[in-house]
Scaffold this motif. Structure first.
Motif, PDB file in Angstrom:
ATOM      1  N   THR A 117    -136.560 -25.470 -72.160  1.00  0.00           N
ATOM      2  CA  THR A 117    -135.497 -24.770 -72.904  1.00  0.00           C
ATOM      3  C   THR A 117    -134.395 -25.732 -73.333  1.00  0.00           C
ATOM      4  N   VAL A 118    -134.055 -26.674 -72.465  1.00  0.00           N
ATOM      5  CA  VAL A 118    -133.008 -27.639 -72.834  1.00  0.00           C
ATOM      6  C   VAL A 118    -133.516 -28.569 -73.943  1.00  0.00           C
ATOM      7  N   LEU A 119    -134.782 -28.953 -73.873  1.00  0.00           N
ATOM      8  CA  LEU A 119    -135.350 -29.806 -74.923  1.00  0.00           C
ATOM      9  C   LEU A 119    -135.307 -29.081 -76.274  1.00  0.00           C
TER      10      LEU A 119
ATOM     11  N   ARG B  11    -146.337 -28.721 -66.169  1.00  0.00           N
ATOM     12  CA  ARG B  11    -145.782 -27.434 -66.586  1.00  0.00           C
ATOM     13  C   ARG B  11    -144.669 -27.567 -67.629  1.00  0.00           C
ATOM     14  N   PRO B  12    -143.685 -28.472 -67.446  1.00  0.00           N
ATOM     15  CA  PRO B  12    -142.668 -28.618 -68.497  1.00  0.00           C
ATOM     16  C   PRO B  12    -143.273 -29.001 -69.853  1.00  0.00           C
ATOM     17  N   GLN B  13    -144.287 -29.886 -69.831  1.00  0.00           N
ATOM     18  CA  GLN B  13    -144.938 -30.284 -71.084  1.00  0.00           C
ATOM     19  C   GLN B  13    -145.582 -29.062 -71.757  1.00  0.00           C
ATOM     20  N   ARG B  14    -146.249 -28.225 -70.963  1.00  0.00           N
ATOM     21  CA  ARG B  14    -146.900 -27.031 -71.515  1.00  0.00           C
ATOM     22  C   ARG B  14    -145.855 -26.043 -72.036  1.00  0.00           C
ATOM     23  N   GLU B  15    -144.784 -25.862 -71.263  1.00  0.00           N
ATOM     24  CA  GLU B  15    -143.743 -24.929 -71.682  1.00  0.00           C
ATOM     25  C   GLU B  15    -143.057 -25.405 -72.955  1.00  0.00           C
ATOM     26  N   ALA B  16    -142.878 -26.729 -73.058  1.00  0.00           N
ATOM     27  CA  ALA B  16    -142.253 -27.263 -74.275  1.00  0.00           C
ATOM     28  C   ALA B  16    -143.132 -27.002 -75.494  1.00  0.00           C
ATOM     29  N   ALA B  17    -144.445 -27.126 -75.320  1.00  0.00           N
ATOM     30  CA  ALA B  17    -145.365 -26.817 -76.432  1.00  0.00           C
ATOM     31  C   ALA B  17    -145.266 -25.350 -76.812  1.00  0.00           C
ATOM     32  N   GLU B  18    -145.213 -24.493 -75.800  1.00  0.00           N
ATOM     33  CA  GLU B  18    -145.141 -23.043 -76.056  1.00  0.00           C
ATOM     34  C   GLU B  18    -143.855 -22.664 -76.785  1.00  0.00           C
TER      35      GLU B  18
ATOM     36  N   ALA C   4    -131.779 -34.694 -67.638  1.00  0.00           N
ATOM     37  CA  ALA C   4    -131.771 -34.830 -66.180  1.00  0.00           C
ATOM     38  C   ALA C   4    -131.435 -33.476 -65.557  1.00  0.00           C
ATOM     39  N   VAL C   5    -132.293 -32.509 -65.862  1.00  0.00           N
ATOM     40  CA  VAL C   5    -132.116 -31.143 -65.358  1.00  0.00           C
ATOM     41  C   VAL C   5    -133.358 -30.779 -64.550  1.00  0.00           C
TER      42      VAL C   5
END
Lengths: 296, 296
Positions: B69-71, B92-99, B61-62
């Motif tokens: 980054t938290v994931l 965007r968070p989904q893409r960043e998490a993959a990266e 919940a951020v």
């Protein structure tokens, strides 16, 4: 003030009549649509038809575009000694009334700051104006008796009379009412392009932001047209800021946030000013709504 | 699902924890600010600190900018078997998490459609999500167990799970939440330029139209930046229509209404579409507010 006529038995006219009935005055009700006047009378708002002798004050509760012609007509007919109106625009009707040769010593502009998104006599409420500002806009040459009678009218309706110059009034309502109305309409109109699955996610935040857009389109066309210069001035500033915000968002869409500090700073500035601006009108009525859900 | 951790004990995280406590689950509460986690625990939302063994589900919940980054950090740490988030942006968070190399089989995006204009754990309510949509956005490769646990979470909080594709979700919230927020902020920011006597005329209509603008500027900068392309698309349309409306008003300001049928027709069209668009989201929550005053 002992006798009153109400010309135009829509939401505002009928609400005024109902408030006066509660204070022992039985208004005469007139409307271009006789059925509307009968409906208002049926709600206990007064008696249908013109009085045999002029009443003390006639309230013109018609849209701004018709104020001058109705004032001229009713002054010639001798409906009342003094006249006031309730429309949300003051400069143009005052000018048009002068052009038509109305007796402006016996007329004072008025604007009760209350309403509902529903219209017509069936939406009327006798307590609609309770504790609300009721602006009076005496001009050069306005008679003292007309002002005093309009002030009494406001007080009998439970409102707070506020005297203001006509042009200042029109700039004020452009800022706090007319421009926000058009912006809310633009937001609501966007929803017509949304897919059904999009709209299922709509929450109380959007409902509140667009609630005023439900208002009668014909009446609001008249209001915005009659106060066009002042509304255009406010909306020009909104448009400049909106165009700049879109540019910032487009920058951010191509660059990752970490590389877009300028775009972020721009958005943050807009949002922070929004928070400060909103705080200026934080009212007690917000408290009862503070539990309503805003959807981030 | 028997054990849950909540990372980020602001309004949403704490509200989720409170809802789970009401269903017999005692969440583990983590926050970058230890004081915030202790405050949430003091409100009865759970226990402070990470569990000794991985919990079934961790709720991130951020703000959207920090999801990836938290994931990554909490997956490396082994906080939970599965993860979900609650942020209002999904692509965007989904893409960043993959990266970042996160284990995306064990993560599913989530977005409970509820909130308040106040923030922080003290504004939390266990019933915040009651009967609200809770969007889940499984992507290619998302594990079934993660989806089922996130669905259970939504149901335990009293919400209605809705499965939606990430990009569709982001377009939907751009339309019904993010774009309206920025527009409300622009309207509210205009008030900073108003004279005090202007603001005295502000009524419930303006308060409603700008209520969401009171939301936290920093969080909303993050939200708008993270969903910049979709928000820009909606606002580009709004800006085009606004510019056209300003042009119509400027025409009407120089010509009397009788001579400006084109400008009037244009305004009437905008307002009428606004009425129709607003009708699409008429909700039962409007009924309780129908007595609130709109100021024409």
């Amino acid at each position: 003030m002992r006798s009153v006529a109400v010309v135009g038995t829509g939401l505002i006219g009928t609400s005024i009549a109902l408030a006066l009935r509660g204070r022992g005055i039985v208004p005469h009700l007139l409307d271009a649509d006789p059925e509307a006047a009968r409906l208002a009378a049926g709600l206990g708002a007064g008696v249908v038809g013109a009085p045999r002798v002029p009443v003390d004050l006639a309230v013109l509760a018609v849209p701004p575009q018709h104020i001058a012609t109705v004032l001229r007509e009713q002054q010639l007919r001798g409906l009342a000694q003094d006249f006031t109106d309730v429309s949300s625009v003051k400069v143009r009707p005052q000018r048009e009334a002068a052009e038509l040769g109305c007796d402006l010593a016996r007329f004072v502009g008025g604007h009760p700051m209350a309403g509902r998104e529903r219209s017509g006599p069936l939406a009327a409420r006798g307590d609609l104006f309770h504790d609300r500002p009721w602006v009076l806009t005496p001009a050069e040459g306005t008679g003292e008796r007309a002002v005093e009678r309009a002030r009494s009218l406001a007080e009998l309706c439970g409102a707070r009379p506020v005297v203001m110059e006509t042009a200042r009034h029109d700039r004020a309502v452009a800022l706090v009412s007319h421009a926000p109305h058009l912006v809310a309409s633009l937001l609501a109109a966007r929803l017509l392009n949304g897919e059904e699955s999009h709209l299922e996610l709509a929450g109380q935040g959007l409902r509140d932001a667009t609630r005023i857009a439900a208002g009668d389109a014909g009446l609001w066309t008249d209001i915005l047209s009659s106060n066009a210069a002042a509304v255009a001035e406010v909306l020009t500033e909104v448009a400049l800021e909106l165009n700049a915000a879109v540019a910032a968002l487009r920058d951010l869409a191509v660059a990752p946030p970490a590389h877009g500090p300028t775009g972020r700073a721009h958005l943050n500035d807009v949002l922070a000013r929004g928070v400060r601006g909103r705080a200026l009108i934080q009212g007690r009525t917000d408290l009862s709504l503070s539990g309503a859900a805003a959807v981030p």
